[in-house]
Enzyme design. Structure first.
Site, PDB file in Angstrom:
ATOM      1  N   ILE A  31       0.823  -1.217   0.000  1.00 33.54           N
ATOM      2  CA  ILE A  31       0.000   0.000   0.000  1.00 33.54           C
ATOM      3  C   ILE A  31       0.856   1.266   0.000  1.00 33.54           C
ATOM      4  CG2 ILE A  31      -0.250   0.365   2.502  1.00 33.54           C
ATOM      5  CD1 ILE A  31      -3.286   0.650   1.983  1.00 33.54           C
ATOM      6  N   ASN A  84      11.952  -8.408   6.729  1.00 34.02           N
ATOM      7  CA  ASN A  84      12.224  -7.731   7.990  1.00 34.02           C
ATOM      8  C   ASN A  84      11.773  -8.641   9.129  1.00 34.02           C
ATOM      9  OD1 ASN A  84      13.042  -5.467   6.503  1.00 34.02           O
ATOM     10  ND2 ASN A  84      10.963  -4.653   6.445  1.00 34.02           N
ATOM     11  N   GLY A  90      12.938  -4.014  11.585  1.00 29.75           N
ATOM     12  CA  GLY A  90      11.990  -3.091  10.961  1.00 29.75           C
ATOM     13  C   GLY A  90      10.653  -3.718  10.619  1.00 29.75           C
ATOM     14  N   HIS A  97       6.278 -11.948   5.678  1.00 25.86           N
ATOM     15  CA  HIS A  97       6.131 -11.489   4.293  1.00 25.86           C
ATOM     16  C   HIS A  97       7.482 -11.196   3.684  1.00 25.86           C
ATOM     17  CE1 HIS A  97       5.714  -8.137   7.122  1.00 25.86           C
ATOM     18  NE2 HIS A  97       6.344  -7.391   6.235  1.00 25.86           N
ATOM     19  N   HIS A  99       9.293  -8.892   0.873  1.00 27.43           N
ATOM     20  CA  HIS A  99       9.130  -7.723   0.013  1.00 27.43           C
ATOM     21  C   HIS A  99       9.844  -8.014  -1.312  1.00 27.43           C
ATOM     22  CE1 HIS A  99       8.039  -4.717   3.279  1.00 27.43           C
ATOM     23  NE2 HIS A  99       8.585  -5.668   4.020  1.00 27.43           N
TER      24      HIS A  99
END
Ligand code: AMP
Ligand code: ZN
Length: 111
Positions: A31, A84, A90, A97, A99
Site C-alpha cells: 500500500i 524484515n 523493521g 512477508h 518484500h
C-alpha cells in the site's frame, strides 16, 4: 476472529491488489510502495516472523513465489527480496512477508 491484517487478506475480509497466488502463498501490491514495483508475498498460513517459520517447504514456496512475482511483472533487469524480522529488523506487520522490490536501481546497504 483474527486481528491479523494479512490474515484478513487471505480470508478476503480485506481485498488486496493480488498479483500472484497459489495454494500456499498470496502476493499483493504494498500500500506504500518504496519502488515502482513493491509486492508482498505472504503464506496463507499465519506465521508471525521468520523465526517461527520452521516449515522448509513453505519457506521455499515463499521464495519461489517472490521469483514468480518478479517474472510476471517483468523484472528481468533485477530486483530485491527482503524480509524484515522483529523490531530491529523493521518488521511492522507480524505475519511473515517477503518484500519484492524492483523497477529502479537498488542501493546498498539498506537503511
Ligand atoms: P514490514 O515493515 O516488513 O512489516 O512491512 C509491512 C508492509 O506492509 C509495509 O511495507 C506496509 O506498507 C505494508 N502494508 C501495511 N498495510 C497494508 C495494506 N493494507 N495493504 C498492503 N500493504 C500494506
Ligand atoms: Zn496473519
Amino acid at each position: 476472529m483474527t486481528e491479523c491484517l494479512f490474515c484478513k487478506m487471505v480470508s478476503g475480509d480485506i481485498v488486496p491488489d493480488v498479483v500472484f497466488e497459489n495454494e500456499k502463498v498470496l502476493a499483493f501490491r504494498d500500500i506504500n510502495p518504496q519502488a515502482p514495483v513493491h509486492v508482498l508475498v505472504i503464506p496463507r498460513q499465519h506465521v508471525e516472523t521468520i523465526d517461527e517459520l520452521d516449515d522448509s517447504k513453505l519457506a521455499g514456496e515463499l521464495l519461489l513465489g517472490a521469483c514468480s512475482v518478479a517474472r510476471e511483472l517483468g523484472l528481468s533487469k533485477g530486483y530485491r527480496v527482503a524480509i524484515n524480522c522483529k523490531a530491529e529488523g523493521g518488521q511492522e506487520v507480524y505475519h511473515v512477508h517477503l518484500h519484492v522490490l524492483g523497477g529502479r536501481q537498488m542501493t546498498w546497504p539498506p537503511g
